[in-house]
Write a protein that holds these residues in place. Sequence first.
Motif, PDB file in Angstrom:
ATOM      1  N   PRO A 179       0.773  -1.243   0.000  1.00 47.85           N
ATOM      2  CA  PRO A 179       0.000   0.000   0.000  1.00 47.85           C
ATOM      3  C   PRO A 179       0.801   1.288   0.000  1.00 47.85           C
ATOM      4  CG  PRO A 179      -0.924  -1.519   1.572  1.00 47.85           C
ATOM      5  CD  PRO A 179       0.312  -2.167   1.022  1.00 47.85           C
ATOM      6  N   GLY A 180       0.551   2.135  -1.003  1.00 50.59           N
ATOM      7  CA  GLY A 180       1.016   3.511  -0.982  1.00 50.59           C
ATOM      8  C   GLY A 180       2.492   3.761  -1.179  1.00 50.59           C
ATOM      9  N   THR A 181       3.283   2.729  -1.444  1.00 47.74           N
ATOM     10  CA  THR A 181       4.724   2.942  -1.528  1.00 47.74           C
ATOM     11  C   THR A 181       5.281   2.420  -2.845  1.00 47.74           C
ATOM     12  OG1 THR A 181       4.970   0.887  -0.316  1.00 47.74           O
ATOM     13  CG2 THR A 181       5.191   2.901   0.930  1.00 47.74           C
ATOM     14  N   LEU A 182       6.354   3.080  -3.322  1.00 45.76           N
ATOM     15  CA  LEU A 182       6.984   2.700  -4.578  1.00 45.76           C
ATOM     16  C   LEU A 182       8.475   2.975  -4.436  1.00 45.76           C
ATOM     17  CD1 LEU A 182       6.408   2.239  -7.811  1.00 45.76           C
ATOM     18  CD2 LEU A 182       6.686   4.682  -7.909  1.00 45.76           C
ATOM     19  N   SER A 183       9.316   1.961  -4.587  1.00 43.57           N
ATOM     20  CA  SER A 183      10.749   2.225  -4.410  1.00 43.57           C
ATOM     21  C   SER A 183      11.306   2.917  -5.642  1.00 43.57           C
ATOM     22  CB  SER A 183      11.515   0.941  -4.087  1.00 43.57           C
ATOM     23  OG  SER A 183      10.883  -0.170  -4.598  1.00 43.57           O
ATOM     24  N   VAL A 184      12.022   4.024  -5.410  1.00 46.12           N
ATOM     25  CA  VAL A 184      12.543   4.822  -6.523  1.00 46.12           C
ATOM     26  C   VAL A 184      14.026   4.572  -6.721  1.00 46.12           C
ATOM     27  CG1 VAL A 184      12.920   7.159  -7.380  1.00 46.12           C
ATOM     28  CG2 VAL A 184      10.810   6.606  -6.238  1.00 46.12           C
ATOM     29  N   PRO A 217       7.289  -5.046 -10.599  1.00 44.09           N
ATOM     30  CA  PRO A 217       7.898  -4.059  -9.707  1.00 44.09           C
ATOM     31  C   PRO A 217       9.270  -3.630 -10.168  1.00 44.09           C
ATOM     32  CG  PRO A 217       7.625  -6.173  -8.606  1.00 44.09           C
ATOM     33  CD  PRO A 217       6.928  -6.277  -9.891  1.00 44.09           C
ATOM     34  N   ALA A 218      10.047  -4.565 -10.760  1.00 41.30           N
ATOM     35  CA  ALA A 218      11.379  -4.190 -11.236  1.00 41.30           C
ATOM     36  C   ALA A 218      11.273  -3.152 -12.354  1.00 41.30           C
ATOM     37  CB  ALA A 218      12.124  -5.430 -11.716  1.00 41.30           C
ATOM     38  N   GLY A 219      10.290  -3.334 -13.250  1.00 44.27           N
ATOM     39  CA  GLY A 219      10.092  -2.370 -14.326  1.00 44.27           C
ATOM     40  C   GLY A 219       9.675  -1.016 -13.785  1.00 44.27           C
ATOM     41  N   ALA A 220       8.766  -1.017 -12.797  1.00 39.51           N
ATOM     42  CA  ALA A 220       8.300   0.241 -12.203  1.00 39.51           C
ATOM     43  C   ALA A 220       9.454   0.973 -11.555  1.00 39.51           C
ATOM     44  CB  ALA A 220       7.221  -0.051 -11.172  1.00 39.51           C
ATOM     45  N   HIS A 221      10.290   0.217 -10.844  1.00 43.95           N
ATOM     46  CA  HIS A 221      11.453   0.796 -10.186  1.00 43.95           C
ATOM     47  C   HIS A 221      12.369   1.441 -11.229  1.00 43.95           C
ATOM     48  CE1 HIS A 221      15.111   1.152  -7.932  1.00 43.95           C
ATOM     49  NE2 HIS A 221      15.705   0.289  -8.702  1.00 43.95           N
ATOM     50  N   ALA A 222      12.595   0.742 -12.356  1.00 51.13           N
ATOM     51  CA  ALA A 222      13.474   1.279 -13.399  1.00 51.13           C
ATOM     52  C   ALA A 222      12.912   2.582 -13.955  1.00 51.13           C
ATOM     53  CB  ALA A 222      13.644   0.246 -14.506  1.00 51.13           C
ATOM     54  N   ILE A 223      11.591   2.629 -14.198  1.00 50.73           N
ATOM     55  CA  ILE A 223      10.993   3.844 -14.762  1.00 50.73           C
ATOM     56  C   ILE A 223      11.094   4.998 -13.761  1.00 50.73           C
ATOM     57  CG2 ILE A 223       8.856   4.883 -15.574  1.00 50.73           C
ATOM     58  CD1 ILE A 223       8.076   2.122 -16.614  1.00 50.73           C
ATOM     59  N   ALA A 224      10.751   4.724 -12.478  1.00 52.25           N
ATOM     60  CA  ALA A 224      10.777   5.786 -11.473  1.00 52.25           C
ATOM     61  C   ALA A 224      12.187   6.316 -11.289  1.00 52.25           C
ATOM     62  CB  ALA A 224      10.229   5.254 -10.151  1.00 52.25           C
ATOM     63  N   ARG A 225      13.161   5.420 -11.258  1.00 52.14           N
ATOM     64  CA  ARG A 225      14.549   5.825 -11.057  1.00 52.14           C
ATOM     65  C   ARG A 225      15.035   6.658 -12.240  1.00 52.14           C
ATOM     66  NH1 ARG A 225      19.668   3.250 -11.802  1.00 52.14           N
ATOM     67  NH2 ARG A 225      21.137   3.894 -10.190  1.00 52.14           N
ATOM     68  N   ALA A 226      14.704   6.198 -13.456  1.00 49.82           N
ATOM     69  CA  ALA A 226      15.112   6.939 -14.645  1.00 49.82           C
ATOM     70  C   ALA A 226      14.487   8.324 -14.655  1.00 49.82           C
ATOM     71  CB  ALA A 226      14.719   6.164 -15.900  1.00 49.82           C
ATOM     72  N   THR A 240       3.216   9.162  -8.947  1.00 47.64           N
ATOM     73  CA  THR A 240       1.892   8.729  -8.473  1.00 47.64           C
ATOM     74  C   THR A 240       1.220   7.845  -9.527  1.00 47.64           C
ATOM     75  OG1 THR A 240       1.256  10.939  -9.122  1.00 47.64           O
ATOM     76  CG2 THR A 240       1.321  10.500  -6.798  1.00 47.64           C
ATOM     77  N   ARG A 241       1.486   8.139 -10.808  1.00 49.27           N
ATOM     78  CA  ARG A 241       0.905   7.285 -11.854  1.00 49.27           C
ATOM     79  C   ARG A 241       1.478   5.887 -11.815  1.00 49.27           C
ATOM     80  NH1 ARG A 241       0.613  11.792 -16.618  1.00 49.27           N
ATOM     81  NH2 ARG A 241      -1.357  12.645 -15.871  1.00 49.27           N
ATOM     82  N   MET A 242       2.777   5.783 -11.493  1.00 49.99           N
ATOM     83  CA  MET A 242       3.377   4.452 -11.384  1.00 49.99           C
ATOM     84  C   MET A 242       2.707   3.627 -10.289  1.00 49.99           C
ATOM     85  SD  MET A 242       5.392   4.309 -13.777  1.00 49.99           S
ATOM     86  CE  MET A 242       5.871   2.642 -13.459  1.00 49.99           C
ATOM     87  N   HIS A 243       2.276   4.318  -9.193  1.00 50.32           N
ATOM     88  CA  HIS A 243       1.541   3.601  -8.145  1.00 50.32           C
ATOM     89  C   HIS A 243       0.358   2.867  -8.746  1.00 50.32           C
ATOM     90  CE1 HIS A 243       3.223   4.807  -4.282  1.00 50.32           C
ATOM     91  NE2 HIS A 243       3.538   5.954  -4.849  1.00 50.32           N
TER      92      HIS A 243
END
Lengths: 170, 119
Positions: free
Chosen positions: A127-132, B86-95, B32-35
């Motif tokens: 919930p509510g979290t995303l690792s950046v 999740p790995a793909g989301a992490h890559a997009i957010a980090r980039a 927030t969109r990645m969420h």
Amino acid sequence: MIAFAVFFIFSLLFYLVLTAGSGNIVFWAPEELFFGVLFAAITALLAKRLFQAMGIKPTARMLSPKRWLIFLVYAAGPFFYAMILANIDVACRVITGKIKPGIVKISPGMKTDFSTTMLANSITLTPGTLSVDVDKKGNLYIHWIFVKDKQPSVADICGSFPKWVRRIAE
Amino acid sequence: MMEIVVYALLAIGLFFQAMGAIALHRFPDVYTRMHGTTKCTTLGSIFMCSGVVVYGAVLAFSGEAQYAILSVHSLVAALFLLLTNPAGAHAIARAAHRSGVMPKLAVVDRLQEAKKDDF
């Protein structure tokens, strides 16, 4: 050599799962078996060279069935429950538009790369979290959609996950 | 009976996928969109895959063995979605953060602070 054997066995198993039901030798056609072995060998060779080039040392830690059992319990129990909650949470925020985002830092103190990866992936789906991002000391930078605390503790973000991940991967 | 279960699973999956699509449209910035897109599409796909798994398994047990393969393939697909999404989301957010996209409406940005004092 151990790295090659592990990659070979897992790629071959995966190929066999995908092609099951193609023929009469147990479940497989002879040509599928032949190409399965061939492609598994090529994949294992490439993967081994990649891992050597990146300086990753293979360990036998994840071969213990106890860790896999704990992983299955974790995936089906607390993780799946948190994922359902996460989706309901996102659905509510989509409808109400109530957000207060921010990027916070936590120091879970994981010992290996593998456990850090696993924790970061778990955090993304809960919930509510995303690792950046992650820095060299293993601190995680988390995008939190509703910041309750600018200096959160590890338990605020990921609950009991570090405990489970330690049991599985360390 | 089997149809009801399959339809229910597909409907739940579709609901979450739709929520993901609306989240993509409604939220203000990339993070927030990645969420919305990672969480909702992962769970939605898992529910849809489990619909196919149930369908294949019921047909396989009622004597048409070739449908078992359908179940196995969907199960593998669900597993790999769970691992790679999740790995793909992490890559997009980090980039995004590396290329200078700042989170909108953010009350705190520790990553930016960390980058300033020599990340």
